[in-house]
Motif scaffolding. Sequence first.
Motif, PDB file in Angstrom:
ATOM      1  N   PRO A   1      34.050  37.717  45.009  1.00 47.29           N
ATOM      2  CA  PRO A   1      35.232  38.462  44.564  1.00 47.29           C
ATOM      3  C   PRO A   1      35.096  38.880  43.107  1.00 47.29           C
ATOM      4  O   PRO A   1      34.504  38.171  42.283  1.00 47.29           O
ATOM      5  CB  PRO A   1      36.373  37.459  44.745  1.00 47.29           C
ATOM      6  N   PRO A   2      35.618  40.039  42.754  1.00 47.35           N
ATOM      7  CA  PRO A   2      35.556  40.492  41.354  1.00 47.35           C
ATOM      8  C   PRO A   2      36.456  39.641  40.456  1.00 47.35           C
ATOM      9  O   PRO A   2      37.341  38.936  40.951  1.00 47.35           O
ATOM     10  CB  PRO A   2      36.062  41.943  41.441  1.00 47.35           C
ATOM     11  N   PRO A   3      36.250  39.689  39.157  1.00 48.40           N
ATOM     12  CA  PRO A   3      37.010  38.825  38.244  1.00 48.40           C
ATOM     13  C   PRO A   3      38.448  39.269  38.002  1.00 48.40           C
ATOM     14  O   PRO A   3      39.231  38.519  37.420  1.00 48.40           O
ATOM     15  CB  PRO A   3      36.188  38.888  36.946  1.00 48.40           C
ATOM     16  N   TRP A   4      38.811  40.482  38.403  1.00 43.75           N
ATOM     17  CA  TRP A   4      40.186  40.939  38.189  1.00 43.75           C
ATOM     18  C   TRP A   4      41.065  40.563  39.380  1.00 43.75           C
ATOM     19  O   TRP A   4      40.589  40.276  40.482  1.00 43.75           O
ATOM     20  CB  TRP A   4      40.209  42.442  37.957  1.00 43.75           C
ATOM     21  N   THR A   5      42.372  40.591  39.145  1.00 46.00           N
ATOM     22  CA  THR A   5      43.318  40.176  40.190  1.00 46.00           C
ATOM     23  C   THR A   5      43.735  41.323  41.094  1.00 46.00           C
ATOM     24  O   THR A   5      43.884  41.141  42.306  1.00 46.00           O
ATOM     25  CB  THR A   5      44.578  39.572  39.554  1.00 46.00           C
ATOM     26  N   TYR A   6      43.981  42.504  40.512  1.00 44.31           N
ATOM     27  CA  TYR A   6      44.446  43.658  41.276  1.00 44.31           C
ATOM     28  C   TYR A   6      43.702  44.903  40.822  1.00 44.31           C
ATOM     29  O   TYR A   6      43.159  44.958  39.713  1.00 44.31           O
ATOM     30  CB  TYR A   6      45.950  43.890  41.087  1.00 44.31           C
ATOM     31  N   LEU A   7      43.731  45.900  41.694  1.00 48.26           N
ATOM     32  CA  LEU A   7      43.069  47.169  41.395  1.00 48.26           C
ATOM     33  C   LEU A   7      43.987  48.324  41.781  1.00 48.26           C
ATOM     34  O   LEU A   7      44.617  48.311  42.837  1.00 48.26           O
ATOM     35  CB  LEU A   7      41.753  47.255  42.174  1.00 48.26           C
ATOM     36  N   THR A   8      44.061  49.321  40.886  1.00 53.89           N
ATOM     37  CA  THR A   8      44.740  50.585  41.189  1.00 53.89           C
ATOM     38  C   THR A   8      43.779  51.712  40.843  1.00 53.89           C
ATOM     39  O   THR A   8      43.219  51.730  39.746  1.00 53.89           O
ATOM     40  CB  THR A   8      46.029  50.754  40.351  1.00 53.89           C
ATOM     41  N   PHE A   9      43.564  52.622  41.783  1.00 57.35           N
ATOM     42  CA  PHE A   9      42.750  53.785  41.453  1.00 57.35           C
ATOM     43  C   PHE A   9      43.330  54.990  42.154  1.00 57.35           C
ATOM     44  O   PHE A   9      44.087  54.870  43.123  1.00 57.35           O
ATOM     45  CB  PHE A   9      41.279  53.569  41.803  1.00 57.35           C
ATOM     46  N   TYR A  10      42.966  56.188  41.666  1.00 57.33           N
ATOM     47  CA  TYR A  10      43.590  57.385  42.196  1.00 57.33           C
ATOM     48  C   TYR A  10      42.814  57.994  43.364  1.00 57.33           C
ATOM     49  O   TYR A  10      43.380  58.266  44.414  1.00 57.33           O
ATOM     50  CB  TYR A  10      43.779  58.444  41.100  1.00 57.33           C
ATOM     51  N   GLY A  11      41.522  58.256  43.186  1.00 55.10           N
ATOM     52  CA  GLY A  11      40.805  58.914  44.271  1.00 55.10           C
ATOM     53  C   GLY A  11      39.310  58.963  44.048  1.00 55.10           C
ATOM     54  O   GLY A  11      38.772  58.355  43.117  1.00 55.10           O
ATOM     55  N   ALA A  12      38.641  59.707  44.904  1.00 56.13           N
ATOM     56  CA  ALA A  12      37.190  59.848  44.839  1.00 56.13           C
ATOM     57  C   ALA A  12      36.795  60.828  43.739  1.00 56.13           C
ATOM     58  O   ALA A  12      37.472  61.827  43.503  1.00 56.13           O
ATOM     59  CB  ALA A  12      36.646  60.325  46.184  1.00 56.13           C
TER      60      ALA A  12
ATOM     61  N   VAL B   1      43.422  39.448  34.450  1.00 55.49           N
ATOM     62  CA  VAL B   1      43.223  40.874  34.167  1.00 55.49           C
ATOM     63  C   VAL B   1      43.327  41.649  35.476  1.00 55.49           C
ATOM     64  O   VAL B   1      42.791  41.222  36.503  1.00 55.49           O
ATOM     65  CB  VAL B   1      41.834  41.133  33.531  1.00 55.49           C
ATOM     66  N   GLU B   2      44.028  42.764  35.445  1.00 54.31           N
ATOM     67  CA  GLU B   2      43.982  43.718  36.549  1.00 54.31           C
ATOM     68  C   GLU B   2      43.438  45.031  36.004  1.00 54.31           C
ATOM     69  O   GLU B   2      43.455  45.261  34.793  1.00 54.31           O
ATOM     70  CB  GLU B   2      45.352  43.929  37.191  1.00 54.31           C
ATOM     71  N   ILE B   3      42.954  45.897  36.886  1.00 55.38           N
ATOM     72  CA  ILE B   3      42.318  47.123  36.423  1.00 55.38           C
ATOM     73  C   ILE B   3      42.976  48.351  37.059  1.00 55.38           C
ATOM     74  O   ILE B   3      43.552  48.274  38.144  1.00 55.38           O
ATOM     75  CB  ILE B   3      40.804  47.137  36.731  1.00 55.38           C
ATOM     76  N   ALA B   4      42.881  49.469  36.358  1.00 56.24           N
ATOM     77  CA  ALA B   4      43.343  50.758  36.870  1.00 56.24           C
ATOM     78  C   ALA B   4      42.377  51.818  36.372  1.00 56.24           C
ATOM     79  O   ALA B   4      41.980  51.809  35.203  1.00 56.24           O
ATOM     80  CB  ALA B   4      44.766  51.056  36.389  1.00 56.24           C
ATOM     81  N   PHE B   5      41.982  52.715  37.269  1.00 57.23           N
ATOM     82  CA  PHE B   5      41.089  53.793  36.854  1.00 57.23           C
ATOM     83  C   PHE B   5      41.371  55.023  37.701  1.00 57.23           C
ATOM     84  O   PHE B   5      41.979  54.950  38.772  1.00 57.23           O
ATOM     85  CB  PHE B   5      39.620  53.377  36.943  1.00 57.23           C
ATOM     86  N   MET B   6      40.919  56.176  37.225  1.00 59.05           N
ATOM     87  CA  MET B   6      41.216  57.437  37.887  1.00 59.05           C
ATOM     88  C   MET B   6      40.370  57.658  39.135  1.00 59.05           C
ATOM     89  O   MET B   6      40.877  58.061  40.173  1.00 59.05           O
ATOM     90  CB  MET B   6      40.995  58.618  36.936  1.00 59.05           C
ATOM     91  N   ALA B   7      39.055  57.461  39.024  1.00 59.05           N
ATOM     92  CA  ALA B   7      38.179  57.888  40.116  1.00 59.05           C
ATOM     93  C   ALA B   7      37.059  56.894  40.363  1.00 59.05           C
ATOM     94  O   ALA B   7      36.534  56.277  39.439  1.00 59.05           O
ATOM     95  CB  ALA B   7      37.595  59.265  39.811  1.00 59.05           C
ATOM     96  N   ARG B   8      36.704  56.793  41.643  1.00 55.12           N
ATOM     97  CA  ARG B   8      35.562  55.985  42.063  1.00 55.12           C
ATOM     98  C   ARG B   8      34.489  56.923  42.605  1.00 55.12           C
ATOM     99  O   ARG B   8      34.771  57.803  43.429  1.00 55.12           O
ATOM    100  CB  ARG B   8      35.979  55.000  43.149  1.00 55.12           C
ATOM    101  N   THR B   9      33.271  56.756  42.125  1.00 56.43           N
ATOM    102  CA  THR B   9      32.166  57.585  42.603  1.00 56.43           C
ATOM    103  C   THR B   9      31.815  57.198  44.031  1.00 56.43           C
ATOM    104  O   THR B   9      31.582  56.011  44.310  1.00 56.43           O
ATOM    105  CB  THR B   9      30.937  57.404  41.706  1.00 56.43           C
ATOM    106  N   PRO B  10      31.771  58.154  44.954  1.00 50.83           N
ATOM    107  CA  PRO B  10      31.384  57.828  46.331  1.00 50.83           C
ATOM    108  C   PRO B  10      29.967  57.280  46.387  1.00 50.83           C
ATOM    109  O   PRO B  10      29.120  57.590  45.554  1.00 50.83           O
ATOM    110  CB  PRO B  10      31.483  59.178  47.068  1.00 50.83           C
TER     111      PRO B  10
END
Length: 280
Positions: free
Chosen positions: A107-118, A264-273
Amino acid sequence: MHSVFALLKSTASFLGLDETRCVSCFAPFSPTKSTSFKALYEEQNNPPTPPNYTKRLHHQWSLSPQLCPDCLRQLAPRTQGYCPSCGMLYAKAVGSPSRCSTCLITPPPWTYLTFYGAYEGILRELLLKHKFHNRLDAGLTLARLLAAIYIPHETKPDAVVPIPLHDSRLMQRGHNQSMLSAKLLAQKIERPLMPDLLRRTRATTPQATLSKKERQKNLSGAFTAAIPSPLRNKHILLVDDITTTGSTLRQATNTLLQGGAGSVEIAFMARTPEPEHISN
């Protein structure tokens, strides 16, 4: 003087310079209630309480993004077909989010993840405009997109931190592409924006040019954290623009935890496919 302003106004109108134009396709459009961003993408049954804004109006997170209806429809957030722990995109954007095999084992070290899209299509174009061409309008639009879909979990962040750039990269680029998103997220949840909690103390090779193994080695020891006493053992929201393997976010998260953050939780705009999922 009045006649001069009247002349400038009429000239701008004649040239079409007074129109609202989409930051993506540059087509003129008239923002209306029927294309309200909040109406399209926010939870209707439990809308977040707007904070008392003290900042400039155009930096408010709740304003509609500067996108025409067509581009806005193409920028709907990814809600299916991904790993909710690391954001890895599956081949098809269908099915409830489910953890990938890597996150099940480690599991990653952060607790939650929010991201927008590809990281593709219009989203990719806007990210590049902001990151490399200093398009503030694109950056604000991206920040509003991310802020609109972000919903705090049971543990509300106590501070918001953008992924930092090294001083040399910051001087070269002129801005930190994660700062606007972090700022608007902090406004939405009414928590302080604290970029100084995390610093990049070593210049690194751009991650996009490296393999997964090289990325991890490249970031070793690149960050330092300075967590003040009031924020020790508290919950931090870490914000980035794009992630590919998650190496940068993983290294930054571990640095914050080692520096005294509770979670720590993370948020980012885009994930590379994944490469095999990219259409030619």
